[in-house]
Design a protein around this motif. Structure first.
Motif, mmCIF file in Angstrom:
data_model
loop_
_atom_site.group_PDB
_atom_site.id
_atom_site.type_symbol
_atom_site.label_atom_id
_atom_site.label_comp_id
_atom_site.label_asym_id
_atom_site.label_seq_id
_atom_site.Cartn_x
_atom_site.Cartn_y
_atom_site.Cartn_z
ATOM 1 N N VAL A 314 -43.758 -38.146 -31.697
ATOM 2 C CA VAL A 314 -44.985 -38.300 -30.921
ATOM 3 C C VAL A 314 -44.711 -38.073 -29.434
ATOM 4 O O VAL A 314 -45.501 -37.447 -28.722
ATOM 5 C CB VAL A 314 -45.597 -39.691 -31.154
ATOM 6 N N SER A 318 -47.558 -34.652 -27.864
ATOM 7 C CA SER A 318 -48.621 -35.632 -27.628
ATOM 8 C C SER A 318 -49.839 -35.391 -28.512
ATOM 9 O O SER A 318 -50.744 -36.229 -28.565
ATOM 10 C CB SER A 318 -49.048 -35.610 -26.156
ATOM 11 N N LYS A 321 -50.754 -37.766 -33.883
ATOM 12 C CA LYS A 321 -51.271 -39.134 -33.957
ATOM 13 C C LYS A 321 -50.684 -39.815 -35.193
ATOM 14 O O LYS A 321 -50.446 -39.166 -36.213
ATOM 15 C CB LYS A 321 -52.792 -39.150 -34.023
ATOM 16 N N ASN A 362 -52.239 -42.529 -29.120
ATOM 17 C CA ASN A 362 -51.766 -41.739 -30.257
ATOM 18 C C ASN A 362 -51.721 -42.563 -31.545
ATOM 19 O O ASN A 362 -51.155 -42.120 -32.543
ATOM 20 C CB ASN A 362 -50.371 -41.180 -29.965
#
Length: 389
Positions: A314, A318, A321, A362
């Motif tokens: 992650v 970015s 999720k 996220n």
């Protein structure tokens, strides 16, 4: 040499992925007619009901035996007991409270009412479970019993011993509640009703005062544990484990053969590099974090290590999720409690991901309450972290 090391790493990751995909949780085999013994505080019950009692005195002679004339009296009963096994239990029971001394014919002024009670202990034999095996969902249970205790004629202020025998029928409404219907007989000394006279005749039963009772009531099962757990079939479990081990060994041998084939191909084509992104596939595999019963604390800090790869992915991308889904096992606790517990567990894992550097933007966090999708129940006390990109 670098290409060879890369191939071996690829093969190792492939083995891990295959092992994770083919692993399944199976039911633990149990014995059909054997159960585990519960603790002393398990399988207690209380009951209460109303009685219709028909009194037959030792001195009566040449009188109608109809139980629905003035020899019949209404009363009540309460009891507390425990099942030690599915087929054997004990209880203490109180019966009362109105009796009649039968001296004359129907509605005769010679028939005298009196107050009494009967406090007795009974040994219960659940023949339904003894013969057909234990079944906690069985609707009707047939339970004969034998007992003895103290009876008192309150009007005469005398105490004596009595013997009890009967048949208890229970009809299950739910896990906690049953309707009971009972037929019983009490044999007491001939002076129980206040007259120690025996009518003519040589029959043994003539020498006792007798009470025949029909009652109906409710039984409530007490405590956190009701019923019995089936005993584990150790032989079947060992056979199951052996078959699973054989299957695992076969899969391992097949993978080793595949690894050897890949190594051989790489040796023939040393300049060719396989660029499949196995790390991406590995990162995409769901992670399970387990918890102890009733707790939102992660069972082992070693579980956090499984989250590091996801956290790194992650942070590197970015757009990824993570979905964090909490569960509880539905076999324990209420639905409302399990919903809150599943949410607490999900938030606990989310907090750990944040500590590892993952932004809360996220994360998708939810709790789905109690479930029973896996066996044994402890496997349902978990949080699953999955990539939703």
């Amino acid at each position: 040499m670098k290409k060879l090391m890369l191939a071996l790493a690829v093969a190792s990751l492939s083995s891990a992925a295959i092992a994770q995909e083919t692993y399944t949780v199976t039911d633990v085999p149990v014995k059909e007619k054997s159960v585990e013994t519960n603790s002393f505080w398990s399988n207690w019950f209380i009951s209460a009901g109303v009685n219709y009692n028909a009194f037959y005195s030792s001195q009566e002679e040449g009188i109608s035996k109809n139980p629905f004339n003035d020899r019949g009296k209404f009363g009540f009963n309460v009891a507390v007991g425990k099942w030690f096994t599915p087929g054997l239990g004990i209880r203490a029971k109180f019966d009362g409270v109105k009796g009649v001394q039968v001296n004359g014919g129907v509605w005769s002024p010679d028939n005298i009412d009196f107050d009494y009670w009967n406090l007795h202990s009974d040994v219960l034999f659940n023949l339904s479970n003894m013969i057909f095996g234990y079944n906690e969902n069985r609707v009707w249970n047939f339970i004969p019993y034998l007992g003895a205790g103290v009876i008192r004629n309150c009007s005469q202020n005398n105490y004596m011993m009595g013997a009890n025998v009967g048949i208890l029928n229970t009809f299950r409404l739910n896990k906690r509640l049953s309707v009971n219907f009972e037929l019983s007989a009490l044999a007491a000394p001939k002076s129980f009703d206040g007259i120690g006279y025996k009518a003519s005749g040589n029959k043994i039963w003539r020498g006792a005062d007798k009470v025949f009772t029909a009652s109906v009531g409710l039984t409530v099962n007490l405590g956190k544990t009701t019923g019995f757990r089936k005993a584990v079939d150790v032989d079947a479990l060992m056979a199951l484990n052996a078959s699973q081990l054989d299957a695992l060994n076969s899969a391992l041998a097949a993978q080793q053969n595949e690894n050897a084939r890949l190594k051989e191909e790489l040796a023939k084509k040393p300049k060719e590099v396989i660029k499949t992104d196995y790390r991406k596939e590995y990162v995409g595999a769901p992670r399970s974090i387990f918890f102890n019963i009733g707790s939102s604390q992660i069972a082992s800090r070693k579980e956090i290590v499984n989250l590091q790869v996801l956290a790194d992915a992650v942070k590197a991308d970015s757009n990824i999720k993570l979905k964090v889904t909490g569960y509880a096992d539905s076999a324990t606790g209420s639905a409302a409690f399990n919903q809150k517990l599943s949410e607490k567990r999900a938030n606990r894992v989310a907090d750990e991901l944040v500590k590892l550097g993952v932004s809360r933007d996220n994360l998708v966090v939810e709790g789905l309450g109690g479930v029973a999708t896996l066996k044994p129940n402890s496997y349902n006390r978990r949080v699953i972290v999955d990539v939703v990109k």
